[in-house]
Design a protein around this motif. Structure first.
Motif, PDB file in Angstrom:
ATOM      1  N   GLN A  52       2.762   9.128  -6.129  1.00  0.00           N
ATOM      2  CA  GLN A  52       3.434  10.524  -6.178  1.00  0.00           C
ATOM      3  C   GLN A  52       4.476  10.787  -7.022  1.00  0.00           C
ATOM      4  O   GLN A  52       4.700  12.026  -7.279  1.00  0.00           O
ATOM      5  CB  GLN A  52       3.855  10.342  -4.640  1.00  0.00           C
ATOM      6  CG  GLN A  52       2.983  10.525  -3.498  1.00  0.00           C
ATOM      7  CD  GLN A  52       2.116  11.873  -3.538  1.00  0.00           C
ATOM      8  OE1 GLN A  52       0.958  11.916  -3.995  1.00  0.00           O
ATOM      9  NE2 GLN A  52       2.626  12.925  -3.203  1.00  0.00           N
ATOM     10  N   ALA A  53       5.262   9.773  -7.446  1.00  0.00           N
ATOM     11  CA  ALA A  53       6.324   9.912  -8.278  1.00  0.00           C
ATOM     12  C   ALA A  53       6.000   9.992 -10.022  1.00  0.00           C
ATOM     13  O   ALA A  53       6.737  10.009 -10.776  1.00  0.00           O
ATOM     14  CB  ALA A  53       7.315   8.739  -8.253  1.00  0.00           C
ATOM     15  N   GLY A  54       4.567   9.603 -10.260  1.00  0.00           N
ATOM     16  CA  GLY A  54       4.112   9.761 -11.675  1.00  0.00           C
ATOM     17  C   GLY A  54       4.517   8.312 -12.034  1.00  0.00           C
ATOM     18  O   GLY A  54       4.107   8.160 -13.593  1.00  0.00           O
ATOM     19  N   GLN A  55       4.586   7.351 -11.400  1.00  0.00           N
ATOM     20  CA  GLN A  55       4.907   6.002 -12.101  1.00  0.00           C
ATOM     21  C   GLN A  55       3.791   5.117 -12.178  1.00  0.00           C
ATOM     22  O   GLN A  55       3.278   4.457 -11.376  1.00  0.00           O
ATOM     23  CB  GLN A  55       5.918   5.188 -11.291  1.00  0.00           C
ATOM     24  CG  GLN A  55       7.341   6.049 -11.156  1.00  0.00           C
ATOM     25  CD  GLN A  55       8.170   5.401 -10.021  1.00  0.00           C
ATOM     26  OE1 GLN A  55       7.945   4.304  -9.375  1.00  0.00           O
ATOM     27  NE2 GLN A  55       9.733   5.818 -10.065  1.00  0.00           N
ATOM     28  N   SER A  79       0.859  -1.201  -0.067  1.00  0.00           N
ATOM     29  CA  SER A  79      -0.024   0.050  -0.131  1.00  0.00           C
ATOM     30  C   SER A  79       0.839   1.362  -0.249  1.00  0.00           C
ATOM     31  O   SER A  79       0.462   2.206  -0.637  1.00  0.00           O
ATOM     32  CB  SER A  79      -0.984   0.043   1.154  1.00  0.00           C
ATOM     33  OG  SER A  79      -0.275  -0.199   2.306  1.00  0.00           O
ATOM     34  N   ILE A  80       1.976   1.266   0.733  1.00  0.00           N
ATOM     35  CA  ILE A  80       2.868   2.380   0.929  1.00  0.00           C
ATOM     36  C   ILE A  80       3.523   2.616  -0.758  1.00  0.00           C
ATOM     37  O   ILE A  80       3.650   3.681  -1.094  1.00  0.00           O
ATOM     38  CB  ILE A  80       3.790   2.176   2.049  1.00  0.00           C
ATOM     39  CG1 ILE A  80       3.165   2.189   3.242  1.00  0.00           C
ATOM     40  CG2 ILE A  80       4.883   3.432   1.774  1.00  0.00           C
ATOM     41  CD1 ILE A  80       4.006   2.044   4.310  1.00  0.00           C
ATOM     42  N   ALA A  81       3.945   1.585  -1.127  1.00  0.00           N
ATOM     43  CA  ALA A  81       4.827   1.474  -2.442  1.00  0.00           C
ATOM     44  C   ALA A  81       3.750   2.003  -3.555  1.00  0.00           C
ATOM     45  O   ALA A  81       4.217   2.695  -4.516  1.00  0.00           O
ATOM     46  CB  ALA A  81       4.955  -0.101  -2.930  1.00  0.00           C
ATOM     47  N   ILE A  82       2.389   1.720  -3.740  1.00  0.00           N
ATOM     48  CA  ILE A  82       1.364   2.281  -4.498  1.00  0.00           C
ATOM     49  C   ILE A  82       1.273   3.670  -4.151  1.00  0.00           C
ATOM     50  O   ILE A  82       1.446   4.665  -5.192  1.00  0.00           O
ATOM     51  CB  ILE A  82       0.162   1.579  -4.145  1.00  0.00           C
ATOM     52  CG1 ILE A  82      -0.081   0.329  -4.490  1.00  0.00           C
ATOM     53  CG2 ILE A  82      -1.035   2.397  -4.906  1.00  0.00           C
ATOM     54  CD1 ILE A  82      -1.199  -0.492  -4.166  1.00  0.00           C
ATOM     55  N   TYR A  83       1.387   4.293  -3.170  1.00  0.00           N
ATOM     56  CA  TYR A  83       1.290   5.519  -2.703  1.00  0.00           C
ATOM     57  C   TYR A  83       2.547   6.409  -3.146  1.00  0.00           C
ATOM     58  O   TYR A  83       2.495   7.366  -3.877  1.00  0.00           O
ATOM     59  CB  TYR A  83       1.179   5.867  -1.316  1.00  0.00           C
ATOM     60  CG  TYR A  83       1.406   7.382  -0.527  1.00  0.00           C
ATOM     61  CD1 TYR A  83       0.168   8.307  -0.986  1.00  0.00           C
ATOM     62  CD2 TYR A  83       2.452   8.012  -0.488  1.00  0.00           C
ATOM     63  CE1 TYR A  83       0.107   9.568  -0.676  1.00  0.00           C
ATOM     64  CE2 TYR A  83       2.463   9.166   0.191  1.00  0.00           C
ATOM     65  CZ  TYR A  83       1.286  10.085  -0.014  1.00  0.00           C
ATOM     66  OH  TYR A  83       1.435  11.492   0.277  1.00  0.00           O
ATOM     67  N   GLU A  84       3.552   5.730  -3.074  1.00  0.00           N
ATOM     68  CA  GLU A  84       4.860   6.101  -3.452  1.00  0.00           C
ATOM     69  C   GLU A  84       5.041   6.236  -5.155  1.00  0.00           C
ATOM     70  O   GLU A  84       5.379   7.451  -5.699  1.00  0.00           O
ATOM     71  CB  GLU A  84       6.051   5.789  -2.843  1.00  0.00           C
ATOM     72  CG  GLU A  84       6.218   5.446  -1.400  1.00  0.00           C
ATOM     73  CD  GLU A  84       6.835   7.009  -0.948  1.00  0.00           C
ATOM     74  OE1 GLU A  84       7.215   7.832  -1.936  1.00  0.00           O
ATOM     75  OE2 GLU A  84       6.715   7.142   0.283  1.00  0.00           O
ATOM     76  N   ALA A  85       4.610   5.456  -5.864  1.00  0.00           N
ATOM     77  CA  ALA A  85       4.494   5.356  -7.289  1.00  0.00           C
ATOM     78  C   ALA A  85       3.706   6.229  -7.622  1.00  0.00           C
ATOM     79  O   ALA A  85       3.875   7.135  -8.728  1.00  0.00           O
ATOM     80  CB  ALA A  85       4.238   4.014  -7.532  1.00  0.00           C
TER      81      ALA A  85
END
Length: 223
Positions: free
Chosen positions: A187-190, A179-185
């Protein structure tokens, strides 16, 4: 893809440990609430169910106050054993277990309340100890409901975000769950990475929910 597999593996590890903790604590407290009558029982049940309705960020704050370096438990653990829970996967386990705990508690209490007390009493008359009655009568009759609650708790722990982020942070390969990796992705436009992680999470949760629905105790038909 490797980052997604790492996040998936970490999420599964956190969810499994959190579910294991809830299996012990949730089953024990669910049995106590179902069988024991004492003043303040419903108040205790409400307090134990509170993580189900409180915002995850509030739970994360409580955990920081409790197990942070300046928290009374966190400071004691660090000064006595050198154990640090903040920004570790163990901290993520505690956060996920706290958020998912009411799902196991409610399922266990309901399952034990559906067990006929006369069966337990008959076992006591035959000379079984309380522990034997629990292991040989109560638990075998309630296991389907408890397992259904555990599967729901596992799915909830697998998708936990707010409290985990506050307590464990977002360290790739160490505390960055799905879930955190999804949020970071996002936010980074990935977008491609986010879509892959969302798909993995959705498939895992749907599989768990289907299994939980199959294990749920059948409803009693009206005569």
């Amino acid at each position: 893809m490797p980052e997604a597999l790492i996040a998936l593996g970490l999420s599964l590890k956190v969810a499994l440990w959190a579910t294991g903790l809830n299996l012990v604590l949730g089953t024990a407290l669910g049995y106590a609430l179902a069988r024991w009558r004492f003043p303040g029982r419903e108040l205790l049940d409400a307090l134990l169910t509170l993580p189900l309705v409180l915002p995850p960020t509030v739970l994360g704050y409580y955990l920081l106050v409790l197990v942070g370096r300046k928290g009374w438990l966190g400071a004691w653990l660090f000064d006595t054993f050198g154990i640090r829970l903040i920004f570790t996967w163990q901290g993520a386990v505690i956060a996920a277990a706290l958020v998912a705990f009411p799902l196991v508690l409610k399922a266990a209490r309901s399952a034990f309340e559906q067990v006929d007390p006369q069966l337990e009493q008959a076992a006591r008359v035959l000379g079984l100890s309380e522990w034997a009655v629990f292991c040989r009568v109560s638990l075998p009759l309630a296991w389907r409901g408890i397992l259904a609650g555990l599967l729901l708790a596992f799915a909830r722990a697998l998708g936990e975000f707010g409290a985990t982020l506050m307590v464990a942070g977002s360290i790739p390969g160490q505390t960055q769950t799905l879930s955190i990796a999804i949020y970071e992705a996002v936010q980074a436009g990935q977008d491609a990475t986010a879509q892959l992680l969302v798909g993995i999470t959705s498939i895992c949760c749907v599989a768990v929910l289907v299994a939980a629905s199959r294990l749920a105790p059948p409803s009693r038909e009206r005569a």
